[in-house]
Design an enzyme around this catalytic site. Structure first.
Site, PDB file in Angstrom:
ATOM      1  N   ASP A 103      -2.352   6.668  -3.573  1.00  0.00           N
ATOM      2  CA  ASP A 103      -1.199   6.019  -2.956  1.00  0.00           C
ATOM      3  C   ASP A 103      -0.716   4.878  -3.833  1.00  0.00           C
ATOM      4  OD1 ASP A 103      -3.245   4.194  -2.457  1.00  0.00           O
ATOM      5  OD2 ASP A 103      -2.509   3.662  -0.471  1.00  0.00           O
ATOM      6  N   ASP A 158      -5.784   2.704  -3.414  1.00  0.00           N
ATOM      7  CA  ASP A 158      -7.029   2.682  -2.651  1.00  0.00           C
ATOM      8  C   ASP A 158      -7.210   3.908  -1.763  1.00  0.00           C
ATOM      9  OD1 ASP A 158      -5.160   2.057  -0.701  1.00  0.00           O
ATOM     10  OD2 ASP A 158      -6.135   0.201  -0.044  1.00  0.00           O
ATOM     11  N   SER A 165       0.809  -1.208   0.000  1.00  0.00           N
ATOM     12  CA  SER A 165       0.000   0.000   0.000  1.00  0.00           C
ATOM     13  C   SER A 165       0.849   1.267   0.000  1.00  0.00           C
ATOM     14  CB  SER A 165      -0.950  -0.031   1.200  1.00  0.00           C
ATOM     15  OG  SER A 165      -1.868   1.024   1.162  1.00  0.00           O
ATOM     16  N   ASP A 171      -0.962   1.692  -4.049  1.00  0.00           N
ATOM     17  CA  ASP A 171      -1.830   0.643  -4.591  1.00  0.00           C
ATOM     18  C   ASP A 171      -3.198   1.169  -5.000  1.00  0.00           C
ATOM     19  OD1 ASP A 171      -2.883   0.981  -1.999  1.00  0.00           O
ATOM     20  OD2 ASP A 171      -3.499  -1.114  -1.876  1.00  0.00           O
TER      21      ASP A 171
END
Length: 450
Positions: free
Chosen positions: A245, A249, A106, A247
């Site tokens: 960000d 989400d 993430s 990833d």
């Protein structure tokens, strides 16, 4: 909860430093085998699992390790390549796969990585299934016969499928024409998707953070470092900036004046837009860390904020249980459950842009109804993990702090689930008083276990 006693799975999959247990290739291969055996149980046809990843260099290694473990369990694998986490959730549903696996840490730096799972419906894997995978990890890696081994396939149009899905959430007749947008992809998984979505919807788009090299994910760019976006918006004279960000989400935005707009303010803008269109179902769900200003602004608009524990999975639990559709965290996880099954930075951004287009108002104007209250957070490290919430002296300190802040403020103690740390937070209308109160309460907590 079951997750509290687990060895590997946390609230958002398994995560850690690459090369240190459990984020090692041998463990991840074994994890693939264990997950494959659990997911295959009761299947009448050959099971199918999707694997996607962000742009960190270790993703190649872990993709291969998962592929080997899943194949050994007799599971077919569809490789998506670099793909935002919410895109993997969407494609898992549309491919009618048994599960989707995300290789990502993430918003962390490239030194970390992680593995998380989506169910066949595109939701986070249920606790009981994660528990079964953990139990299966205790068994040796098993390999089916050569005839039963899983096959791997490369999905060449994964990005295009997800781009079309994102565009569809805005409505077939909607357009972003007339908007000048800067998007920051954090050198992460949205680098080849977010710009295309915005451009194909008609926006004039400038892009930063779109040159991943395996090592620069989240490094000085993206939702956790929005200063680069702020400068780019001002330099370009853009209407709005979008920071995602690594990833994809999380979402943080920047208005035309260069002011950073966090997840609480984004949640407010989306909630009010949906209220005006009579598309808001039920209350809005935030967390215990959501700014009190959000709660007060929603209340002023006739809406309710319900608080969940910190973590998007807990927001999702409340939304699902009550049939509601909108929730968000200050960090930028925004869930539009009527549009998709998980937090999605691109789709959340489109909801804000839609509000701007439909209302003819700027982002600065749309967020004017909410005023963030001063909020101070102090992390207190303790010599050992202990139930600080049951300590009489600490509770007296909390009551004293609440009395000083009055009705226009609040106090929160939140023990960490992974380390001997208590997060002490206070917020209220008077910034000086909030600062005094939180540091005084932090000293009370320290003294309680000195």
């Amino acid at each position: 909860m079951a997750s509290a006693t687990r060895r590997y799975f946390g609230t958002d999959g398994i995560r850690g430093k690459v090369g240190e247990a459990p984020i090692t290739p041998d463990f991840v291969m074994k994890l693939g085998g264990a997950a494959g055996r659990v997911l295959s149980h009761g299947c009448s046809t050959r099971p199918k699992v999707l694997i996607g990843k962000d742009t960190r260099v270790s993703g190649y290694m872990f993709e291969s390790a998962l592929e080997a473990g899943l194949s050994a369990a007799g599971v077919d694998i569809h490789l998506l390549g670099p793909m935002p986490t919410p895109g993997i959730a969407y494609l898992t549903r549309t491919f009618h796969a048994n599960a989707g696996i995300v290789i990502s840490a993430s918003h962390n730096g490239f030194e970390d990585n992680g593995i998380k799972f989506f169910s066949a419906t595109g939701h986070k894997l249920p606790d009981e299934v994660e528990a079964r995978i953990e139990a299966e990890l205790e068994a040796p890696l098993k390999t089916v016969t050569s005839r039963e081994l899983g096959k791997a396939h490369r999905v060449t149009d994964a990005a295009g499928r997800y781009i079309e899905f994102c565009k569809s959430t805005l409505g077939i007749s909607s357009t972003l024409q007339g908007l000048k947008v800067v998007v920051d992809c954090a050198h992460g998984a949205t680098y080849h998707i977010a710009p295309a979505v915005l451009e194909e919807l008609g926006a004039e788009v400038s892009v930063i953070g779109n040159r991943p090299d395996g090592f620069n994910i989240n490094a000085g760019f993206g939702a956790t470092a929005p200063e680069a976006l702020r400068q780019a918006v001002l330099a370009a004279g853009a209407d709005v900036g979008i920071a995602l960000d690594g990833d994809g989400d999380r979402l943080i935005m920047v208005d035309a004046q260069g002011e950073i707009v966090d997840g609480d303010e984004i949640t407010y803008v989306v909630a009010r837009h949906r209220q005006r269109l009579d598309r808001l179902q039920g209350a809005v769900v935030g967390t215990h860390m959501s700014n009190l200003g959000l709660e007060l602004a929603l209340r002023e608009a006739g809406l309710e904020l319900v608080r969940a524990k910190v973590g998007d999975r807990y927001i999702m639990e409340i939304l699902t249980a009550r049939g509601w559709t909108l929730g968000g965290e200050s960090s930028g996880h925004i869930i539009c459950l009527d549009l998709t099954t998980t937090g999605d930075g691109i789709i959340s951004a489109l909801q804000v842009l839609e509000a701007m287009i439909h209302s003819g108002r700027t982002l600065a104007e749309l967020k004017q109804g909410m005023t963030k209250l001063p909020q101070v957070l102090v992390n207190v490290r303790l010599p050992r993990r202990e139930d600080i919430m049951g300590h009489a002296g600490v509770m007296r300190g909390v009551r004293a702090a609440e009395t000083r802040l009055g009705d226009a403020g609040r106090v929160l103690l939140r023990p960490s689930g992974t380390e001997p740390v208590v997060r002490v937070m206070a917020e209220g209308q008077d910034a000086t008083l909030v600062h005094e109160v939180v540091h005084e309460l932090a000293e009370v907590v320290r003294a309680a276990l000195a």
